[in-house]
Write an enzyme that holds these catalytic residues in place. Structure first.
Site, PDB file in Angstrom:
ATOM      1  N   ASP A  52     -35.764 -33.176  60.982  1.00  0.00           N
ATOM      2  CA  ASP A  52     -34.610 -33.342  61.879  1.00  0.00           C
ATOM      3  C   ASP A  52     -34.986 -32.902  63.300  1.00  0.00           C
ATOM      4  OD1 ASP A  52     -34.708 -30.636  61.409  1.00  0.00           O
ATOM      5  OD2 ASP A  52     -32.614 -30.440  60.766  1.00  0.00           O
ATOM      6  N   SER A  53     -36.258 -32.463  63.478  1.00  0.00           N
ATOM      7  CA  SER A  53     -36.780 -32.256  64.828  1.00  0.00           C
ATOM      8  C   SER A  53     -36.794 -33.574  65.595  1.00  0.00           C
ATOM      9  CB  SER A  53     -38.187 -31.648  64.781  1.00  0.00           C
ATOM     10  OG  SER A  53     -39.015 -32.380  63.897  1.00  0.00           O
ATOM     11  N   LYS A 121     -35.640 -32.213  52.096  1.00  0.00           N
ATOM     12  CA  LYS A 121     -35.790 -30.788  52.443  1.00  0.00           C
ATOM     13  C   LYS A 121     -34.451 -30.263  52.929  1.00  0.00           C
ATOM     14  CE  LYS A 121     -38.357 -29.317  56.191  1.00  0.00           C
ATOM     15  NZ  LYS A 121     -37.360 -28.689  57.071  1.00  0.00           N
ATOM     16  N   GLU A 123     -32.475 -26.580  54.465  1.00  0.00           N
ATOM     17  CA  GLU A 123     -32.682 -25.246  55.036  1.00  0.00           C
ATOM     18  C   GLU A 123     -31.731 -24.242  54.384  1.00  0.00           C
ATOM     19  OE1 GLU A 123     -32.284 -25.273  59.297  1.00  0.00           O
ATOM     20  OE2 GLU A 123     -33.850 -26.784  59.560  1.00  0.00           O
ATOM     21  N   GLU A 190     -40.949 -20.741  58.119  1.00  0.00           N
ATOM     22  CA  GLU A 190     -41.101 -20.957  59.557  1.00  0.00           C
ATOM     23  C   GLU A 190     -40.982 -19.641  60.320  1.00  0.00           C
ATOM     24  OE1 GLU A 190     -38.852 -24.240  61.150  1.00  0.00           O
ATOM     25  OE2 GLU A 190     -39.316 -23.695  63.226  1.00  0.00           O
TER      26      GLU A 190
HETATM   27  O1  KIV Z   1     -37.737 -30.671  61.449  1.00  0.00           O
HETATM   28  C1  KIV Z   1     -38.906 -30.248  61.422  1.00  0.00           C
HETATM   29  O2  KIV Z   1     -39.802 -30.758  62.110  1.00  0.00           O
HETATM   30  C2  KIV Z   1     -39.204 -29.119  60.547  1.00  0.00           C
HETATM   31  C3  KIV Z   1     -40.557 -28.483  60.685  1.00  0.00           C
HETATM   32  C4  KIV Z   1     -40.634 -27.695  61.923  1.00  0.00           C
HETATM   33  C5  KIV Z   1     -40.916 -27.696  59.484  1.00  0.00           C
HETATM   34  O3  KIV Z   1     -38.394 -28.717  59.793  1.00  0.00           O
END
Ligand code: KIV
Length: 272
Positions: A52-53, A121, A123, A190
């Site tokens: 989600d980055s 994934k 969080e 992280e």
């Molecule tokens: O969204 C992302 O890129 C991430 C990584 C920084 C692990 O969760």
């Protein structure tokens, strides 16, 4: 000393567990589109994260919070079309799994069905245990994510290193054990102290992938645009830049513009 590396055809969640048991490090990078995914996959990266980055890197938002499920599915389906070998993990975006486990499962199913991704994934720790269990029970592999969890940035208030205090470190260990127990196939840690990450990696039998978590974990992940040097503003200590693409691309683009304006492009060989 030669480094023994097995050639895996297609990476699955089982491959990753096997790699950990053989003490083989796991490489993971983000990708958000077809062209980059093709390069990353073809370069032998084991896991591609459609993170989600994308909210920051692709859309220019300050945080990861605004990106939607539809947008993540768009990015993930583009990535999937460029991948032959890597395992593709997709982030469930903020607001699509926190309210209840049924909503979490619906979101995970949409990602799997509409993008063709291989896993998701999420969080968080015990607060989202029921959601993780429900998703795994539906047959969807889940990667956990602890430590600095950017979707909670407004709760933390800063992007500084997490779990330096004993109480937070103890909770993190508990959460990591819980994630393994409910069936996560791997976890991301992280921005936490390297010693703590090493302890967790030794304690768990599932792979632990670090970002800013030191070298004593089972693999590493970075944001692709950061490690290629396409971004300039983000300079954490853990980031190693392998290229300076921002500068190289700027130079190439300026040269093109100059060539157009001076009628140097196209030349005789570049026309019909
Ligand atoms: O969204 C992302 O890129 C991430 C990584 C920084 C692990 O969760």
């Amino acid at each position: 000393m030669s480094i023994h590396k097995e050639v895996y055809k297609r990476i699955t969640v089982k491959t990753l567990t096997d790699m950990k048991s053989k003490n083989e490090k796991i490489s993971m990078l983000t990708a958000y589109d077809y062209t980059m995914a093709q390069i990353v996959d073809g370069s032998g990266i084991d896991v591609i994260l459609v993170g989600d980055s994308a909210s920051n890197v692709m859309a220019g938002h300050e945080t990861t919070l605004p990106i939607t499920l539809d947008q993540m599915i768009y990015h993930a389906s583009s990535v999937i079309r460029g991948v032959n070998r890597s395992l593709v993990v997709v982030d469930l975006p903020f607001g699509t799994y926190q309210s209840d486990s049924k909503e979490a499962l619906r979101s995970a199913i949409r990602i799997m069905k509409e993008s063709g991704a291989h896993s998701v994934k999420l969080e968080g720790g015990k607060e989202i245990k029921d959601s993780i269990k429900r998703i795994i029970n539906a047959g969807i592999p889940v990667m956990g994510h602890l430590g600095l969890t950017p979707q909670s940035i407004y709760k933390f208030g800063t992007y500084t290193v997490r779990a330096k205090e004993e109480a937070e470190a103890a909770k993190l260990i508990q959460d990591a054990k819980m994630l393994e127990k409910v069936g996560c196939f791997a976890i991301v840690l992280e921005k936490i102290p390297a010693k703590l990450a090493a302890t967790i990696s030794k304690t768990l039998s599932i792979p632990v992938i670090g970002i800013g978590a030191g070298s004593e974990v089972d693999g590493q992940v970075l944001v692709l645009h950061d490690m290629l040097g396409m971004t300039k503003q983000f300079n954490p200590r853990f980031l190693r830049r392998y290229l300076s693409l921002y500068d190289d691309m700027s130079k190439a683009i300026s040269q093109y513009s100059k060539d157009v304006k001076t009628k140097n492009f196209p030349n005789k060989e570049e026309q019909y």
